[in-house]
Design a protein around this motif. Structure first.
Motif, PDB file in Angstrom:
ATOM      1  N   ALA A  46     -48.970  22.638 -18.497  1.00  0.00           N
ATOM      2  CA  ALA A  46     -48.559  22.480 -17.105  1.00  0.00           C
ATOM      3  C   ALA A  46     -47.277  23.298 -16.931  1.00  0.00           C
ATOM      4  O   ALA A  46     -46.617  23.655 -17.912  1.00  0.00           O
ATOM      5  N   THR A  47     -46.909  23.591 -15.706  1.00  0.00           N
ATOM      6  CA  THR A  47     -45.693  24.369 -15.450  1.00  0.00           C
ATOM      7  C   THR A  47     -44.506  23.433 -15.313  1.00  0.00           C
ATOM      8  O   THR A  47     -44.500  22.541 -14.457  1.00  0.00           O
ATOM      9  N   ALA A  48     -43.509  23.637 -16.163  1.00  0.00           N
ATOM     10  CA  ALA A  48     -42.273  22.847 -16.125  1.00  0.00           C
ATOM     11  C   ALA A  48     -41.150  23.750 -15.641  1.00  0.00           C
ATOM     12  O   ALA A  48     -40.825  24.740 -16.296  1.00  0.00           O
ATOM     13  N   THR A  49     -40.564  23.400 -14.497  1.00  0.00           N
ATOM     14  CA  THR A  49     -39.470  24.182 -13.926  1.00  0.00           C
ATOM     15  C   THR A  49     -38.214  23.331 -13.927  1.00  0.00           C
ATOM     16  O   THR A  49     -38.151  22.300 -13.240  1.00  0.00           O
ATOM     17  N   VAL A  50     -37.222  23.736 -14.713  1.00  0.00           N
ATOM     18  CA  VAL A  50     -35.953  23.001 -14.758  1.00  0.00           C
ATOM     19  C   VAL A  50     -35.190  23.310 -13.471  1.00  0.00           C
ATOM     20  O   VAL A  50     -34.897  24.469 -13.176  1.00  0.00           O
ATOM     21  N   GLN A  51     -34.901  22.269 -12.710  1.00  0.00           N
ATOM     22  CA  GLN A  51     -34.196  22.430 -11.437  1.00  0.00           C
ATOM     23  C   GLN A  51     -32.706  22.148 -11.576  1.00  0.00           C
ATOM     24  O   GLN A  51     -31.907  22.664 -10.804  1.00  0.00           O
ATOM     25  N   GLU A  52     -32.348  21.310 -12.543  1.00  0.00           N
ATOM     26  CA  GLU A  52     -30.936  20.949 -12.779  1.00  0.00           C
ATOM     27  C   GLU A  52     -30.820  20.465 -14.210  1.00  0.00           C
ATOM     28  O   GLU A  52     -31.703  19.757 -14.704  1.00  0.00           O
ATOM     29  N   ASP A  53     -29.746  20.856 -14.874  1.00  0.00           N
ATOM     30  CA  ASP A  53     -29.484  20.374 -16.224  1.00  0.00           C
ATOM     31  C   ASP A  53     -27.979  20.393 -16.414  1.00  0.00           C
ATOM     32  O   ASP A  53     -27.384  21.448 -16.586  1.00  0.00           O
ATOM     33  N   ASN A  54     -27.374  19.204 -16.315  1.00  0.00           N
ATOM     34  CA  ASN A  54     -25.926  19.106 -16.443  1.00  0.00           C
ATOM     35  C   ASN A  54     -25.578  17.925 -17.349  1.00  0.00           C
ATOM     36  O   ASN A  54     -26.456  17.381 -18.017  1.00  0.00           O
ATOM     37  N   GLU A  55     -24.340  17.520 -17.370  1.00  0.00           N
ATOM     38  CA  GLU A  55     -23.904  16.447 -18.268  1.00  0.00           C
ATOM     39  C   GLU A  55     -24.444  15.064 -17.878  1.00  0.00           C
ATOM     40  O   GLU A  55     -24.416  14.139 -18.690  1.00  0.00           O
ATOM     41  N   LEU A  56     -24.994  14.921 -16.666  1.00  0.00           N
ATOM     42  CA  LEU A  56     -25.471  13.621 -16.199  1.00  0.00           C
ATOM     43  C   LEU A  56     -26.993  13.493 -16.141  1.00  0.00           C
ATOM     44  O   LEU A  56     -27.534  12.424 -16.416  1.00  0.00           O
ATOM     45  N   VAL A  57     -27.671  14.568 -15.742  1.00  0.00           N
ATOM     46  CA  VAL A  57     -29.127  14.514 -15.555  1.00  0.00           C
ATOM     47  C   VAL A  57     -29.789  15.824 -15.971  1.00  0.00           C
ATOM     48  O   VAL A  57     -29.161  16.880 -16.007  1.00  0.00           O
ATOM     49  N   ARG A  58     -31.093  15.708 -16.236  1.00  0.00           N
ATOM     50  CA  ARG A  58     -31.947  16.881 -16.394  1.00  0.00           C
ATOM     51  C   ARG A  58     -33.122  16.650 -15.453  1.00  0.00           C
ATOM     52  O   ARG A  58     -33.816  15.631 -15.558  1.00  0.00           O
ATOM     53  N   VAL A  59     -33.345  17.582 -14.524  1.00  0.00           N
ATOM     54  CA  VAL A  59     -34.389  17.446 -13.508  1.00  0.00           C
ATOM     55  C   VAL A  59     -35.425  18.550 -13.734  1.00  0.00           C
ATOM     56  O   VAL A  59     -35.076  19.739 -13.731  1.00  0.00           O
ATOM     57  N   VAL A  60     -36.680  18.126 -13.927  1.00  0.00           N
ATOM     58  CA  VAL A  60     -37.759  19.072 -14.184  1.00  0.00           C
ATOM     59  C   VAL A  60     -38.907  18.795 -13.223  1.00  0.00           C
ATOM     60  O   VAL A  60     -39.340  17.648 -13.075  1.00  0.00           O
ATOM     61  N   ARG A  61     -39.387  19.849 -12.561  1.00  0.00           N
ATOM     62  CA  ARG A  61     -40.582  19.724 -11.712  1.00  0.00           C
ATOM     63  C   ARG A  61     -41.790  20.068 -12.579  1.00  0.00           C
ATOM     64  O   ARG A  61     -41.862  21.148 -13.170  1.00  0.00           O
TER      65      ARG A  61
END
Length: 101
Positions: free
Chosen positions: A8-23
């Protein structure tokens, strides 16, 4: 025995010290690949459909995420998430890095 599916396609939208957001975008016949969740996480479905979770023993559990109906899961789950349906399914996964901040 695990079956290999195209990714599947995983697109990292945010990755910082608090969260990692992947679509995650799942056309029919695609999968995340085998993985273990190392953090608590929230899933926000964006395209409704049916996905299949396959555990280490090969047991399959179908679930049908509904767009905009979010849910929370604790770390530790080990599985492959596969789209065995004929329709595209999509969700945003938000990993919580609370222990790392």
């Amino acid at each position: 025995m695990r079956q290999d599916y195209p990714p599947a396609t995983a697109t990292v939208q945010e990755d910082n010290e608090l969260v990692r957001v992947v679509r995650w975008h799942f056309p029919p016949g695609t999968a995340t690949g085998w993985h273990r969740h190392e953090r608590d996480y929230v899933v926000v479905p964006t395209i409704s459909g049916t996905l299949t979770m396959i555990d280490a023993e090969g047991n399959q559990t179908r679930y049908s995420p509904t767009a905009s109906e979010s849910y929370f899961r604790r770390c530790g789950a080990e599985h492959d998430v596969v789209n065995l349906s004929d329709s595209t399914v999509e969700f945003v996964e938000i990993e919580l890095k609370k222990d790392e901040a």
